[in-house]
Motif scaffolding. Structure first.
Motif, PDB file in Angstrom:
ATOM      1  N   LYS A 109       0.827  -1.213   0.000  1.00  0.00           N
ATOM      2  CA  LYS A 109       0.000   0.000   0.000  1.00  0.00           C
ATOM      3  C   LYS A 109       0.859   1.259   0.000  1.00  0.00           C
ATOM      4  O   LYS A 109       0.489   2.258  -0.601  1.00  0.00           O
ATOM      5  N   ILE A 145      -5.726  -3.221  -5.975  1.00  0.00           N
ATOM      6  CA  ILE A 145      -6.522  -2.190  -5.295  1.00  0.00           C
ATOM      7  C   ILE A 145      -5.649  -0.992  -4.928  1.00  0.00           C
ATOM      8  O   ILE A 145      -6.063   0.158  -5.089  1.00  0.00           O
ATOM      9  N   ALA A 146      -4.438  -1.250  -4.449  1.00  0.00           N
ATOM     10  CA  ALA A 146      -3.531  -0.147  -4.072  1.00  0.00           C
ATOM     11  C   ALA A 146      -3.175   0.699  -5.286  1.00  0.00           C
ATOM     12  O   ALA A 146      -3.074   1.926  -5.190  1.00  0.00           O
ATOM     13  N   ILE A 175      -5.043   1.107  -8.042  1.00  0.00           N
ATOM     14  CA  ILE A 175      -6.237   1.881  -8.408  1.00  0.00           C
ATOM     15  C   ILE A 175      -6.355   3.103  -7.502  1.00  0.00           C
ATOM     16  O   ILE A 175      -6.594   4.219  -7.962  1.00  0.00           O
ATOM     17  N   SER A 176      -6.155   2.893  -6.211  1.00  0.00           N
ATOM     18  CA  SER A 176      -6.239   3.978  -5.239  1.00  0.00           C
ATOM     19  C   SER A 176      -5.166   5.036  -5.496  1.00  0.00           C
ATOM     20  O   SER A 176      -5.446   6.237  -5.439  1.00  0.00           O
ATOM     21  N   ALA A 213      -6.107   7.095  -8.529  1.00  0.00           N
ATOM     22  CA  ALA A 213      -7.186   8.035  -8.203  1.00  0.00           C
ATOM     23  C   ALA A 213      -6.635   9.225  -7.420  1.00  0.00           C
ATOM     24  O   ALA A 213      -7.003  10.372  -7.680  1.00  0.00           O
ATOM     25  N   ALA A 214      -5.733   8.959  -6.482  1.00  0.00           N
ATOM     26  CA  ALA A 214      -5.129  10.044  -5.697  1.00  0.00           C
ATOM     27  C   ALA A 214      -4.306  10.959  -6.601  1.00  0.00           C
ATOM     28  O   ALA A 214      -4.328  12.188  -6.446  1.00  0.00           O
TER      29      ALA A 214
END
Length: 159
Positions: A47, A79-80, A82-83, A86-87
């Protein structure tokens, strides 16, 4: 060890070391013989750096066969990432909004100064579309130029 009963053999690392410092063999040991606390530390490392050394090592390990923990950690990577994307998109939209504000112009006026349309500038400000790197740089430079010009005209009007 206090953190887990994980033991690295024939590896120049300790389970107490930061996960990012573990060599590949230690990471494999943690995935194959570790426990939830060890896997959680690996997930946190992923992450922190979704494209980093730990994530790449987990991906390499996952290519060699079906391991439940590798599948879970691969999903953590997905998932990390994608996050993180987005950030990054939010940060770019924030830079564009800040540039428009600093310019002292409306978004439509600023768009014309930059060489794009008002509707396109609106999509950049909303984060729906990201400008190319050269266009983002032009947006920043344009805002800098306009802000400087506004500051110079203020100082000449006061004298």
């Amino acid at each position: 060890s206090e953190m887990s009963s994980l033991d690295f053999r024939n590896v120049d690392a300790s389970p107490e070391d930061p996960v990012e410092d573990w060599p590949y063999e230690a990471l494999v040991t943690a995935m194959e013989r570790g426990y939830l606390a060890d896997w959680s530390r690996i997930a946190h490392s992923i992450k922190r750096a979704p494209w980093g050394k730990t994530a790449r090592a987990v991906e390499a390990y996952a290519e060699y066969g079906e391991h439940d923990i590798a599948a879970l950690l691969t999903e953590t990577i997905r998932i990390a990432r994608i996050s993180a994307c987005a950030a990054a998109a939010d940060a770019v939209a924030g830079q564009v909004r800040s540039a428009v504000t600093r310019s002292g112009l409306t978004a439509g006026e600023f768009a014309l100064e930059v060489g794009t349309s008002g509707s396109r500038m609106s999509t950049y400000m909303a984060g729906k579309v990201a400008p190319s790197a050269p266009l983002l740089q032009r947006i920043v430079w344009t805002a800098d130029r306009l802000q400087k010009a506004a500051g110079e005209s203020e100082s000449t009007s006061r004298s």
